[in-house]
Write a protein that holds these residues in place. Structure first.
Motif, PDB file in Angstrom:
ATOM      1  N   LYS A   2       0.883  -1.229   0.052  1.00 17.96           N
ATOM      2  CA  LYS A   2       0.029   0.153  -0.182  1.00 17.96           C
ATOM      3  C   LYS A   2       0.687   1.436  -0.004  1.00 17.96           C
ATOM      4  CE  LYS A   2      -4.007   2.116   2.430  1.00 17.96           C
ATOM      5  NZ  LYS A   2      -4.740   1.754   3.399  1.00 17.96           N
ATOM      6  N   PHE A   3       0.663   2.061  -0.941  1.00 22.11           N
ATOM      7  CA  PHE A   3       1.713   3.200  -1.178  1.00 22.11           C
ATOM      8  C   PHE A   3       0.998   4.441  -0.907  1.00 22.11           C
ATOM      9  CE2 PHE A   3       3.185   0.371  -4.373  1.00 22.11           C
ATOM     10  CZ  PHE A   3       4.607   0.344  -4.009  1.00 22.11           C
ATOM     11  N   ARG A   4       1.426   5.485  -0.560  1.00 19.93           N
ATOM     12  CA  ARG A   4       1.007   6.916  -0.295  1.00 19.93           C
ATOM     13  C   ARG A   4       2.309   7.958  -0.514  1.00 19.93           C
ATOM     14  NH1 ARG A   4       2.726   9.419   4.449  1.00 19.93           N
ATOM     15  NH2 ARG A   4       3.386   7.812   5.873  1.00 19.93           N
ATOM     16  N   CYS A   5       1.817   9.051  -0.783  1.00 23.05           N
ATOM     17  CA  CYS A   5       2.594  10.004  -1.051  1.00 23.05           C
ATOM     18  C   CYS A   5       2.292  11.399  -0.296  1.00 23.05           C
ATOM     19  CB  CYS A   5       2.746  10.403  -2.559  1.00 23.05           C
ATOM     20  SG  CYS A   5       3.781   9.414  -3.796  1.00 23.05           S
ATOM     21  N   SER A   6       3.685  12.103  -0.009  1.00 21.50           N
ATOM     22  CA  SER A   6       3.090  13.598   0.737  1.00 21.50           C
ATOM     23  C   SER A   6       3.763  14.590  -0.047  1.00 21.50           C
ATOM     24  CB  SER A   6       3.802  13.164   2.006  1.00 21.50           C
ATOM     25  OG  SER A   6       5.380  13.296   2.131  1.00 21.50           O
ATOM     26  N   HIS A   7       3.398  15.694  -0.191  1.00 20.87           N
ATOM     27  CA  HIS A   7       4.000  17.092  -0.374  1.00 20.87           C
ATOM     28  C   HIS A   7       4.212  16.759  -1.962  1.00 20.87           C
ATOM     29  CE1 HIS A   7       5.145  16.865   3.782  1.00 20.87           C
ATOM     30  NE2 HIS A   7       4.413  18.187   3.797  1.00 20.87           N
ATOM     31  N   LEU A  45      -2.522  16.223  -3.026  1.00 24.73           N
ATOM     32  CA  LEU A  45      -1.143  16.388  -3.014  1.00 24.73           C
ATOM     33  C   LEU A  45      -0.627  15.308  -2.088  1.00 24.73           C
ATOM     34  CD1 LEU A  45      -0.584  20.191  -3.715  1.00 24.73           C
ATOM     35  CD2 LEU A  45      -0.689  18.041  -5.459  1.00 24.73           C
ATOM     36  N   ASN A  46      -1.354  14.625  -1.320  1.00 26.08           N
ATOM     37  CA  ASN A  46      -0.873  13.783  -0.292  1.00 26.08           C
ATOM     38  C   ASN A  46      -1.875  12.499  -0.607  1.00 26.08           C
ATOM     39  OD1 ASN A  46       0.793  15.318   1.377  1.00 26.08           O
ATOM     40  ND2 ASN A  46      -1.048  16.708   1.371  1.00 26.08           N
ATOM     41  N   PRO A  47      -1.801  11.737  -1.370  1.00 23.97           N
ATOM     42  CA  PRO A  47      -2.681  10.681  -1.931  1.00 23.97           C
ATOM     43  C   PRO A  47      -2.292   9.274  -1.173  1.00 23.97           C
ATOM     44  CG  PRO A  47      -1.074  11.016  -3.668  1.00 23.97           C
ATOM     45  CD  PRO A  47      -1.022  12.120  -2.776  1.00 23.97           C
ATOM     46  N   LEU A 121       7.461   9.158  -1.525  1.00 20.37           N
ATOM     47  CA  LEU A 121       6.945   7.988  -1.445  1.00 20.37           C
ATOM     48  C   LEU A 121       6.905   7.117  -0.121  1.00 20.37           C
ATOM     49  CD1 LEU A 121       5.215   5.871  -3.546  1.00 20.37           C
ATOM     50  CD2 LEU A 121       7.485   4.810  -3.652  1.00 20.37           C
ATOM     51  N   PHE A 122       5.909   6.480   0.375  1.00 25.01           N
ATOM     52  CA  PHE A 122       5.970   5.729   1.721  1.00 25.01           C
ATOM     53  C   PHE A 122       5.359   4.290   1.168  1.00 25.01           C
ATOM     54  CE2 PHE A 122       5.974  10.137   3.143  1.00 25.01           C
ATOM     55  CZ  PHE A 122       7.005  10.003   4.423  1.00 25.01           C
ATOM     56  N   VAL A 123       5.684   3.373   1.830  1.00 26.54           N
ATOM     57  CA  VAL A 123       5.217   2.048   1.785  1.00 26.54           C
ATOM     58  C   VAL A 123       4.529   1.732   3.198  1.00 26.54           C
ATOM     59  CG1 VAL A 123       5.515  -0.368   1.387  1.00 26.54           C
ATOM     60  CG2 VAL A 123       6.976   1.384   0.400  1.00 26.54           C
ATOM     61  N   ASP A 124       2.908   2.041   3.197  1.00 28.54           N
ATOM     62  CA  ASP A 124       2.419   1.874   4.439  1.00 28.54           C
ATOM     63  C   ASP A 124       2.116   0.231   4.829  1.00 28.54           C
ATOM     64  OD1 ASP A 124       2.292   4.513   4.892  1.00 28.54           O
ATOM     65  OD2 ASP A 124       0.463   4.643   4.533  1.00 28.54           O
ATOM     66  N   GLN A 125       1.906  -0.438   3.836  1.00 23.30           N
ATOM     67  CA  GLN A 125       1.637  -1.769   3.887  1.00 23.30           C
ATOM     68  C   GLN A 125       2.716  -2.576   2.995  1.00 23.30           C
ATOM     69  OE1 GLN A 125      -2.513  -3.162   3.493  1.00 23.30           O
ATOM     70  NE2 GLN A 125      -3.185  -1.762   4.842  1.00 23.30           N
TER      71      GLN A 125
END
Length: 389
Positions: A2-7, A45-47, A121-125
């Motif tokens: 599960k991905f998310r992005c910030s800024h 912008l922070n999906p 980019l972050f990997v939440d799961q």
């Protein structure tokens, strides 16, 4: 994952970007091949995206580099790059473990240089699951249980007339009903240990004078199972002598009866998966009731193969097959959990375009696996006998 992005950088003038991710694998030639993408998250912008599933076949090895690109979606198809990065699956796993983000980059006007962006980019799961094959289940003791339902409506023609779809040729040449039962039954019984199969008829007038839409082909009031494919063929011939062809063509009761058997098996034996063969010559009178029955049955260990015999218009059957990607919907608005129907017109079989068995085996393994995976049912571990020295 599960991905998310910030800024993320904003690429839209009057609103925020509509970002999505595209993941590509780098190939030997140096180019890249897209292997999957996320959905579009509008005006953000922070999906945070829905989880993605990547298979080993797609990425090859955990150390292979992947290109992850973030685009701003445009309905014209000219999506605008927001930023990208290169990471392997092992790198993504580490990002998840460390709970850290990786900065996106953007190609710079200076050749070879890339601008590091504020967006991350972050990997939440991150979780790994073993995906088992159809053969893994079958070889560990899972069984396919065969059931058959035959159309005894009057539109088939008088069984004593040679032009009837139910005509039994004294020379031994099989009619379309016999051929479908024989071809499918011989394959399915290979995956079944007791070789006892429920065999029903529908749309016929039975001995007591009533029209039944689910009667036992062997004529027994209680026992609906017959022994092997030979038993099915014998029960069918017997029913043609004792049942008067009537109508209309209704599937609902037969499907509900098969679904009841499949549903009962869940509580005592999760190793069983059921295949109902319906052979019919006609247009359905109860299309919506059939859809309702199929939507309810889509939660059960059941697949249905419908074989159409004769020259009728089978466009309804194509609707039930749902191969166009649109799942069936019930009268209450409930959508089928999965596609469980496969339709084959026998005229295509006769012309040599396809075999009934080929059609069944094209979709059955996938339907079987979708059910087992959705229930998190795994194959049994194989017990290897100790070898002697």
């Amino acid at each position: 994952m599960k991905f998310r992005c910030s800024h993320l950088d904003n690429k839209d003038l009057f609103s925020k970007s509509d970002p999505f991710l595209r993941i590509s694998r780098i190939v030997e030639s140096g180019g890249s091949v897209p292997i999957c993408k996320t959905e579009v998250v509008n005006n953000n912008l922070n999906p945070i995206w829905k989880p993605l599933c990547l298979s080993v076949q797609q990425f090859g090895s955990k150390d292979n580099p992947l290109i992850i690109e973030c685009f701003d979606f445009n309905s014209s198809g000219n999506h605008v790059l927001i930023g990208k990065l290169q990471k392997s699956v092992a790198d993504l796993e580490k990002l998840h473990k460390d709970r850290s983000g990786a900065n996106l980059t953007f190609p710079s006007s200076h050749q070879g240089h890339e601008k590091v962006l504020k967006g991350q980019l972050f990997v939440d799961q991150f979780c790994e699951k073993q995906q088992y094959s159809f053969l893994d289940y079958i070889s560990s003791g899972f069984e396919l249980n065969f059931m058959v339902a035959v159309d005894f409506t009057a539109s088939n023609g008088n069984p004593r007339s040679p032009d009837s779809l139910h005509y039994i040729d004294p020379s031994g040449r099989m009619n379309s009903y016999q051929r479908a039962m024989m071809e499918v039954g011989e394959v399915i019984q290979f995956y079944n240990s007791d070789r006892r199969f429920p065999a029903w008829g529908f749309g016929g007038r039975t001995g007591d004078g009533t029209i039944s839409h689910c009667f036992n082909m062997n004529g027994s009031a209680g026992a609906f199972e017959v022994e092997g494919v030979e038993g099915i063929m014998s029960a069918y011939a017997n029913a043609l002598h004792n049942v008067a062809l009537a109508g209309p063509t209704l599937f609902g009761q037969v499907i509900n009866t098969a679904a009841e058997i499949a549903g009962q098996s869940i509580s005592y034996n999760r190793n069983k998966y059921f295949v109902l063969l319906i052979i019919t010559d006609g247009v359905l009178t109860d299309l919506q009731e059939t859809k309702d029955a199929l939507v309810r049955a889509s939660d059960l260990p059941l697949s249905i193969l419908i074989v159409g015999v004769g020259g009728a218009d089978f466009s309804q059957m194509e609707v039930l097959d749902a191969d166009n990607g649109r799942r069936l919907e019930s009268s209450t608005g409930r959508v089928a959990t999965r596609d469980i129907v496969q339709f084959v017109p026998m005229r295509e079989v006769h012309s040599g375009q396809i075999s009934v068995v080929q059609a069944l085996l094209e979709e059955l393994p996938g339907q079987f696996l979708t059910y087992m995976r959705s229930r998190d049912i795994k194959p049994h571990p194989l017990h290897v006998a100790p070898t002697s020295a």
